[in-house]
Design an enzyme around this catalytic site. Structure first.
Site, mmCIF file in Angstrom:
data_model
loop_
_atom_site.group_PDB
_atom_site.id
_atom_site.type_symbol
_atom_site.label_atom_id
_atom_site.label_comp_id
_atom_site.label_asym_id
_atom_site.label_seq_id
_atom_site.Cartn_x
_atom_site.Cartn_y
_atom_site.Cartn_z
ATOM 1 N N ARG A 6 -3.091 -10.154 5.103
ATOM 2 C CA ARG A 6 -3.428 -10.576 3.577
ATOM 3 C C ARG A 6 -2.317 -9.707 2.582
ATOM 4 N NH1 ARG A 6 -5.537 -7.169 -0.088
ATOM 5 N NH2 ARG A 6 -7.059 -7.985 -1.776
ATOM 6 N N LYS B 94 0.946 -1.292 -0.070
ATOM 7 C CA LYS B 94 0.017 0.036 -0.048
ATOM 8 C C LYS B 94 0.695 1.281 0.014
ATOM 9 C CE LYS B 94 -4.172 -2.283 1.358
ATOM 10 N NZ LYS B 94 -5.242 -2.685 2.484
#
Ligand code: PMM
Length: 275
Positions: A252, A208
């Site tokens: 994840r 991210k």
């Protein structure tokens, strides 16, 4: 032991678009590779949730994910389906998914909780304040951790009222969803408060933007755009180990090997012996 959830994106931007069968085949092959890499769970998604992304028609979404869910479930994987649409969720459970991963925590589709309740599947509730196109407009917090925990608790109550027992629920602080750079770090640094909700906690930091921003700010190389995938995967492995140490149930990730390796090293350190 924290579980590793491998990411299988079935979106046109994640695989070269050689048509729907080629795309399904590529996604299935990728999922099987992640299983061989040691993933404990596979998360299959057909709609990008990146900042600014437009919604995908649910019929198109189902067309993308269902063949991939059935093939990976048939291969023995524990599959979750990453969707905000209740019809896609139900169809994916019928195709073999055991977990519905709704990053909107039931807010994008108010039929989600009732639909999942009827299937017997587990549900991951993400913290969310609005669709990708407007999520930063709502990134306004006086106390990010307190507000995220309270809003998650409210969604958990709503899910229970709709008939999903707590032991089938998972919560996710929704890193990057309606949170700006430092709000993500503040939330991660208080992860035990999320764990204190008493449910399994899933954490998704993989690749991210806030990781690249932090690495760029730390001074190595050019700006965030210059932080390549390899460096983002290393940062993801580190955040995954820290999330694990703070009690995360699963992380994840895109790069399953890097995160599994990092978790194995941390475990050897903690236990004073190789795993
Ligand atoms: N992040 C993305 C997509 N799905 N699901 C959960 N439960 N938690 C997350 O943090 C999460 C998610 C966005 O990341 P991607 O576009 O790289 O898959």
């Amino acid at each position: 032991m924290t579980l590793v959830m491998g990411i299988v994106n079935v979106t046109p931007d994640s695989f070269s678009d050689g048509g729907r069968y080629a795309r399904a085949d590529a996604a299935i092959a990728h999922g099987l590779q992640l299983l061989a890499d040691g993933a404990d769970l596979l998360d299959v998604g057909g709609e990008s949730t990146r900042p600014g992304a437009e919604r995908v028609d649910p019929a198109v979404e189902r067309d993308r994910v269902l063949p991939v869910v059935s093939a990976l479930a048939a291969a023995g994987a524990v599959v979750s389906v990453d969707t905000m649409n209740s019809q896609t969720a139900v169809a994916a459970v019928h195709a073999g998914a055991r977990i519905v991963n709704d990053v909107s925590g039931g807010l994008a589709d108010d039929g989600m909780f009732a639909a999942v309740a009827g299937t017997g599947a587990e549900l991951a509730i993400g913290h969310w304040r609005g669709p990708s196109t407007e999520m930063y407009a709502r990134a306004d917090y006086a106390d990010v951790t307190g507000e995220v925990v309270a809003e998650l608790a409210a969604r958990v109550d709503a899910a229970e009222s709709a008939g999903i027992p707590r032991d089938r629920l998972i919560v996710d602080p929704g890193i990057g969803f309606g949170k700006r750079g430092d709000q993500n770090w503040m939330l991660l640094s208080h992860l035990p408060q999320v764990v204190d909700l008493g449910l399994r906690v899933l954490v998704g930091t993989s690749r991210k933007r806030f990781l690249a921003d932090a690495l760029a700010a730390a001074g190595a190389g050019a700006g965030a755009e210059g932080v390549d995938e390899r460096r983002r995967d290393l940062a993801t492995a580190v955040t995954s180990v820290l999330a694990s140490a703070d009690g995360a149930w699963a992380v994840r990730v895109h790069d399953v090997i890097a995160t599994r390796d990092a978790l194995a090293v941390a475990r050897a350190w903690r236990e004073g012996a190789a795993p």
